[in-house]
Design an enzyme around this catalytic site. Structure first.
Site, short mmCIF file in Angstrom:
data_model
loop_
_atom_site.label_atom_id
_atom_site.label_comp_id
_atom_site.label_asym_id
_atom_site.label_seq_id
_atom_site.Cartn_x
_atom_site.Cartn_y
_atom_site.Cartn_z
N HIS A 216 0.85 -1.20 0.00
CA HIS A 216 0.00 0.00 0.00
C HIS A 216 0.88 1.25 0.00
O HIS A 216 1.74 1.41 0.86
CB HIS A 216 -0.87 -0.04 1.26
CG HIS A 216 -1.92 1.02 1.37
ND1 HIS A 216 -3.16 0.91 0.77
CD2 HIS A 216 -1.92 2.20 2.03
CE1 HIS A 216 -3.88 1.98 1.07
NE2 HIS A 216 -3.15 2.78 1.83
N ASP B 222 0.79 5.34 0.15
CA ASP B 222 -0.04 6.50 0.50
C ASP B 222 0.52 7.76 -0.12
O ASP B 222 1.62 8.20 0.25
CB ASP B 222 -0.05 6.66 2.03
CG ASP B 222 -0.93 5.63 2.69
OD1 ASP B 222 -2.10 5.51 2.28
OD2 ASP B 222 -0.45 4.94 3.61
N MET C 94 0.19 11.69 -0.46
CA MET C 94 -0.41 12.84 0.23
C MET C 94 0.16 14.13 -0.34
O MET C 94 1.38 14.25 -0.49
CB MET C 94 -0.11 12.77 1.72
CG MET C 94 -0.56 11.48 2.37
SD MET C 94 -0.09 11.46 4.09
CE MET C 94 -0.66 9.81 4.56
N MET D 20 -4.42 10.48 -1.64
CA MET D 20 -5.06 11.47 -0.77
C MET D 20 -4.67 12.83 -1.31
O MET D 20 -3.90 13.59 -0.68
CB MET D 20 -4.60 11.27 0.69
CG MET D 20 -5.26 10.07 1.35
SD MET D 20 -4.29 9.45 2.73
CE MET D 20 -3.15 8.41 1.82
N PHE E 30 -1.89 10.53 8.43
CA PHE E 30 -0.77 10.06 9.25
C PHE E 30 -0.94 8.59 9.59
O PHE E 30 -2.06 8.11 9.75
CB PHE E 30 -0.70 10.87 10.56
CG PHE E 30 -0.58 12.34 10.32
CD1 PHE E 30 0.67 12.92 10.11
CD2 PHE E 30 -1.71 13.14 10.25
CE1 PHE E 30 0.78 14.29 9.85
CE2 PHE E 30 -1.61 14.50 9.98
CZ PHE E 30 -0.36 15.08 9.79
N GLY E 31 0.20 7.91 9.74
CA GLY E 31 0.18 6.54 10.24
C GLY E 31 0.08 6.56 11.76
O GLY E 31 0.25 7.62 12.39
N ASP F 221 -8.48 1.04 6.38
CA ASP F 221 -7.16 1.65 6.44
C ASP F 221 -7.10 2.62 7.62
O ASP F 221 -7.84 3.59 7.66
CB ASP F 221 -6.95 2.40 5.11
CG ASP F 221 -5.56 3.00 4.98
OD1 ASP F 221 -4.71 2.76 5.84
OD2 ASP F 221 -5.35 3.73 3.97
N GLY G 50 -5.25 2.36 11.85
CA GLY G 50 -5.42 1.79 13.19
C GLY G 50 -5.71 0.30 13.20
O GLY G 50 -6.19 -0.23 14.21
#
Ligand code: DX5
Ligand code: ZN
Length: 217
Positions: free
Chosen positions: A33, A35, A37, A68, A143-144, A175, A177
């Site tokens: 995955h 991400d 941003m 995103m 944010f992770g 996606d 938590g």
């Protein structure tokens, strides 16, 4: 169908990306995955084309690219050329969503639509037949390592019913938590693809964590 794991490299060590990706290659993870941003749609900037191009080169798993960003239509072809296999856009960033997902499919990628925690899944009713995957954001994107928002279980169950009642072939991805504690309940609620970043890359034994997400007790 057994659920899939998509390992989010947002939490990987970018100084040794090849090492982290080889770990994912040899693990039970199904996808990688990425991400993306832009600092506008979300209050953070991650990485872009050169990094994903490199990931594609060293990865043995399909690339699951989560945009995103505002105005994703500008870059759909570029993501295909960069190596995306699955391309997910945010519902909230697309004015002509049907056009966007159709274009993603025409370019030869699987089309995904992500919804932020506050966006009701009922708004997806008319787009469902045109997509391969819905991504339910279980944290506010950006944010992770954030805490899972519990209300999302209701959204997953509602979407599962919408898909099954119509006999559609659409994957549900979550996606944010996700960890080895909630993986099993998420799958029982109807999730097909678990994205996990922080829980994998901050653990002492990342490939064992992936295995536990894939085969939860
Ligand atoms: C958050 C990203 C996620 C993130 C998940 O905006 O979309 O993919 O990497 O991170 P964890 O698993 O750390 O919550
Ligand atoms: Zn993501």
């Amino acid at each position: 169908m057994n659920h899939l794991i998509s390992s989010s490299i947002l939490s990987a060590d970018f100084g040794c990306l090849e090492k982290d990706i080889s770990m994912v290659n040899e693990s039970a993870s199904d996808w990688i995955h990425c991400d993306i941003m832009d600092g506008v749609f979300v209050p953070n900037i991650s990485f872009g084309f050169p990094v994903v191009e490199y990931v594609k080169k060293v990865s043995a798993k399909p690339l699951d690219v989560h945009l995103m960003i505002v105005d994703p239509d500008r870059y759909l072809r570029r993501w295909k050329e960069t190596g995306a296999d699955i391309l997910t856009v945010q519902y909230e960033a697309c004015i002509h969503l049907h056009r966007t997902v159709s274009e993603i499919r025409i370019l030869g990628m699987k089309a995904g639509v992500a919804v932020n925690p506050h966006t009701p899944v009922s708004l997806l009713n008319n787009i469902l037949p045109y997509v391969d995957m819905i991504l339910i954001m279980t944290v506010n994107p950006g944010f992770g390592g954030q805490t899972f928002i519990m209300e999302c279980y209701n959204k997953i169950a509602e979407l599962r019913k919408m898909i099954d009642d119509r006999g559609l072939d659409v994957l549900i991805q979550v996606d944010g938590g996700v960890d080895t504690e909630n993986a099993s309940r998420l799958v029982r609620t109807g999730v097909n693809v678990l994205v996990a970043g922080n829980t994998i890359f901050s653990s002492d034994n990342p490939s064992e964590t992936i295995r536990r997400l894939k085969y939860p007790e």
